[in-house]
Design a protein around this motif. Structure first.
Motif, PDB file in Angstrom:
ATOM      1  N   HIS A  14      36.410  46.680 -27.078  1.00  0.00           N
ATOM      2  CA  HIS A  14      36.389  46.626 -25.614  1.00  0.00           C
ATOM      3  C   HIS A  14      35.276  45.731 -25.075  1.00  0.00           C
ATOM      4  N   VAL A  15      34.631  44.964 -25.948  1.00  0.00           N
ATOM      5  CA  VAL A  15      33.528  44.095 -25.528  1.00  0.00           C
ATOM      6  C   VAL A  15      33.866  42.642 -25.811  1.00  0.00           C
ATOM      7  N   VAL A  16      33.904  41.821 -24.764  1.00  0.00           N
ATOM      8  CA  VAL A  16      34.018  40.374 -24.886  1.00  0.00           C
ATOM      9  C   VAL A  16      32.703  39.789 -24.382  1.00  0.00           C
ATOM     10  N   ASP A  17      32.030  39.039 -25.211  1.00  0.00           N
ATOM     11  CA  ASP A  17      30.700  38.506 -24.912  1.00  0.00           C
ATOM     12  C   ASP A  17      30.796  37.416 -23.840  1.00  0.00           C
ATOM     13  N   GLU A  18      30.236  37.684 -22.667  1.00  0.00           N
ATOM     14  CA  GLU A  18      30.331  36.754 -21.541  1.00  0.00           C
ATOM     15  C   GLU A  18      29.336  35.604 -21.629  1.00  0.00           C
ATOM     16  N   ALA A  54      26.845  47.419 -23.662  1.00  0.00           N
ATOM     17  CA  ALA A  54      27.651  46.954 -22.522  1.00  0.00           C
ATOM     18  C   ALA A  54      28.646  48.014 -22.067  1.00  0.00           C
ATOM     19  N   LEU A  55      28.901  49.004 -22.914  1.00  0.00           N
ATOM     20  CA  LEU A  55      29.803  50.098 -22.559  1.00  0.00           C
ATOM     21  C   LEU A  55      29.029  51.328 -22.102  1.00  0.00           C
ATOM     22  N   ALA A  56      27.707  51.211 -22.082  1.00  0.00           N
ATOM     23  CA  ALA A  56      26.849  52.322 -21.664  1.00  0.00           C
ATOM     24  C   ALA A  56      26.250  52.068 -20.290  1.00  0.00           C
ATOM     25  N   GLY A  57      26.851  51.129 -19.559  1.00  0.00           N
ATOM     26  CA  GLY A  57      26.393  50.850 -18.202  1.00  0.00           C
ATOM     27  C   GLY A  57      25.418  49.705 -18.072  1.00  0.00           C
ATOM     28  N   GLU A  58      25.053  49.076 -19.201  1.00  0.00           N
ATOM     29  CA  GLU A  58      24.126  47.946 -19.131  1.00  0.00           C
ATOM     30  C   GLU A  58      24.887  46.669 -18.776  1.00  0.00           C
ATOM     31  N   PRO A  59      24.346  45.845 -17.859  1.00  0.00           N
ATOM     32  CA  PRO A  59      24.995  44.563 -17.562  1.00  0.00           C
ATOM     33  C   PRO A  59      24.915  43.632 -18.762  1.00  0.00           C
ATOM     34  N   GLN A  60      25.866  42.730 -18.873  1.00  0.00           N
ATOM     35  CA  GLN A  60      25.888  41.871 -20.062  1.00  0.00           C
ATOM     36  C   GLN A  60      24.635  41.014 -20.194  1.00  0.00           C
ATOM     37  N   TRP A  61      24.006  40.653 -19.102  1.00  0.00           N
ATOM     38  CA  TRP A  61      22.796  39.840 -19.224  1.00  0.00           C
ATOM     39  C   TRP A  61      21.652  40.596 -19.904  1.00  0.00           C
ATOM     40  N   ALA A  62      21.777  41.912 -20.023  1.00  0.00           N
ATOM     41  CA  ALA A  62      20.782  42.723 -20.717  1.00  0.00           C
ATOM     42  C   ALA A  62      21.274  43.148 -22.101  1.00  0.00           C
ATOM     43  N   VAL A  63      22.319  42.494 -22.580  1.00  0.00           N
ATOM     44  CA  VAL A  63      22.924  42.880 -23.852  1.00  0.00           C
ATOM     45  C   VAL A  63      23.174  41.677 -24.756  1.00  0.00           C
ATOM     46  N   VAL A  64      23.764  40.614 -24.216  1.00  0.00           N
ATOM     47  CA  VAL A  64      24.271  39.509 -25.024  1.00  0.00           C
ATOM     48  C   VAL A  64      23.393  38.264 -24.863  1.00  0.00           C
ATOM     49  N   GLY A  65      23.777  37.200 -25.563  1.00  0.00           N
ATOM     50  CA  GLY A  65      23.144  35.894 -25.375  1.00  0.00           C
ATOM     51  C   GLY A  65      21.930  35.652 -26.240  1.00  0.00           C
ATOM     52  N   LEU A 125      35.035  28.243 -20.391  1.00  0.00           N
ATOM     53  CA  LEU A 125      34.305  29.491 -20.167  1.00  0.00           C
ATOM     54  C   LEU A 125      32.940  29.267 -19.525  1.00  0.00           C
ATOM     55  N   MET A 126      32.637  28.018 -19.149  1.00  0.00           N
ATOM     56  CA  MET A 126      31.274  27.683 -18.782  1.00  0.00           C
ATOM     57  C   MET A 126      30.776  28.383 -17.529  1.00  0.00           C
ATOM     58  N   ASP A 127      31.628  28.612 -16.542  1.00  0.00           N
ATOM     59  CA  ASP A 127      31.168  29.310 -15.328  1.00  0.00           C
ATOM     60  C   ASP A 127      30.680  30.708 -15.668  1.00  0.00           C
ATOM     61  N   ARG A 128      31.462  31.408 -16.481  1.00  0.00           N
ATOM     62  CA  ARG A 128      31.081  32.758 -16.897  1.00  0.00           C
ATOM     63  C   ARG A 128      29.783  32.738 -17.699  1.00  0.00           C
ATOM     64  N   VAL A 129      29.685  31.786 -18.620  1.00  0.00           N
ATOM     65  CA  VAL A 129      28.502  31.673 -19.468  1.00  0.00           C
ATOM     66  C   VAL A 129      27.267  31.376 -18.632  1.00  0.00           C
TER      67      VAL A 129
END
Length: 286
Positions: free
Chosen positions: A83-87, A131-142, A37-41
């Protein structure tokens, strides 16, 4: 509230090296060097570390801080995590709803007398509904980190992902303390925006009947450079240091319960609904 006994680590029995048949060794968790999964991460962290600036964080705190966008219950929010998979997560590639139950059940088995702590396990990543409200994952996860001061060594992928962040060109943001005063307290620090701060705001706005430890664990559980890396201690006050053992205790279950042996949510929902009814019932503002 009773002080948590830290002399015995009850989560040891759930660590992967003693959890027969579930596979990964401790050192294989949070591997940010290699893996399927490293490329996605890496791409998620590159975008995060490029775009999470003081200005961006201030904007998001203002945008979501009022919690007046919609109403839904905790169980409705939990169902959305199907519906959310943490990238950003190198360890799992399944919906976050399963991870919520895995974490909660690990805590429940180790701390059967602390039902509020079980609920923290269920709630901790619920802010990822962003992440389901239009926010990109970089502004949600990690992993989270303070903006407005020097990036410390234990921040994930620090050496290769911050070069395009405009705050790196601002000298006032690149000293040890930056915008902050020594030992000002993490509550007074601008953290990179994401699901931690958002869920903390939801809990506070809706007045969840949980102890302060619960609010604190939700707010800072992704701050790995602090609770695991040992950095940013120069910004901490006495309250942060008092709460640190709780965050560390929670982190054992957040991390080491991740495995491909997925729980059955329908079997577990009645118990957790009883906790929701006790601590945060009804339709909530998000």
């Amino acid at each position: 509230m009773k002080v948590l006994n830290m002399e015995f680590d009850p989560s040891e029995v759930y660590r992967p090296e003693t959890d027969v048949g579930k596979g990964k060794a401790v050192e294989e968790y949070r591997n940010f060097k290699e893996g399927p999964l490293m490329d996605r991460v890496y791409n998620t962290y590159l975008l995060m570390h490029t775009n999470q600036t003081v200005e961006f964080v201030q904007k998001k705190n203002e945008e979501y801080g009022g919690c007046r966008r919609l109403q839904m219950s905790i169980m409705e929010a939990l169902d959305l995590l199907d519906h959310v998979v943490d990238e950003s997560d190198p360890d799992v590639d399944f919906p976050n709803s399963f991870h919520a139950f895995q974490t909660a059940e690990g805590i429940r088995k180790a701390h059967p007398d602390k039902d509020w702590f079980h609920l923290v396990g269920l709630l901790h990543d619920m802010g990822k509904v962003l992440a389901l409200a239009g926010e990109p994952q970089w502004a949600v996860v990690g992993d989270t980190f303070p903006v407005g001061c020097k990036v410390q060594p234990s921040v994930v992928l620090r050496e290769s992902t911050f070069h395009a962040n405009p705050d790196m060109k601002n000298p006032s943001y690149n000293t040890e303390f930056g915008l902050y005063q020594p030992h000002c307290g993490l509550a007074n620090v601008l953290m990179s925006w994401g699901h931690d701060e958002y869920m903390y705001r939801v809990m506070k706005h809706n007045r969840f009947a949980l102890p302060p430890e619960a609010f604190y664990m939700i707010r800072f559980h992704s701050f790995y450079p602090w609770h695991t890396g040992g950095d940013y201690m120069h910004l901490c006050n006495e309250e942060d240091l008092r709460m640190l053992p709780w965050v560390k205790e929670f982190n054992k279950f957040d991390l080491y319960t991740k495995c491909e042996d997925l729980p059955n949510p329908e079997e577990l929902k009645p118990y957790y609904q009883s906790l929701i009814d006790k601590y945060c019932p009804g339709q909530l503002w998000w």
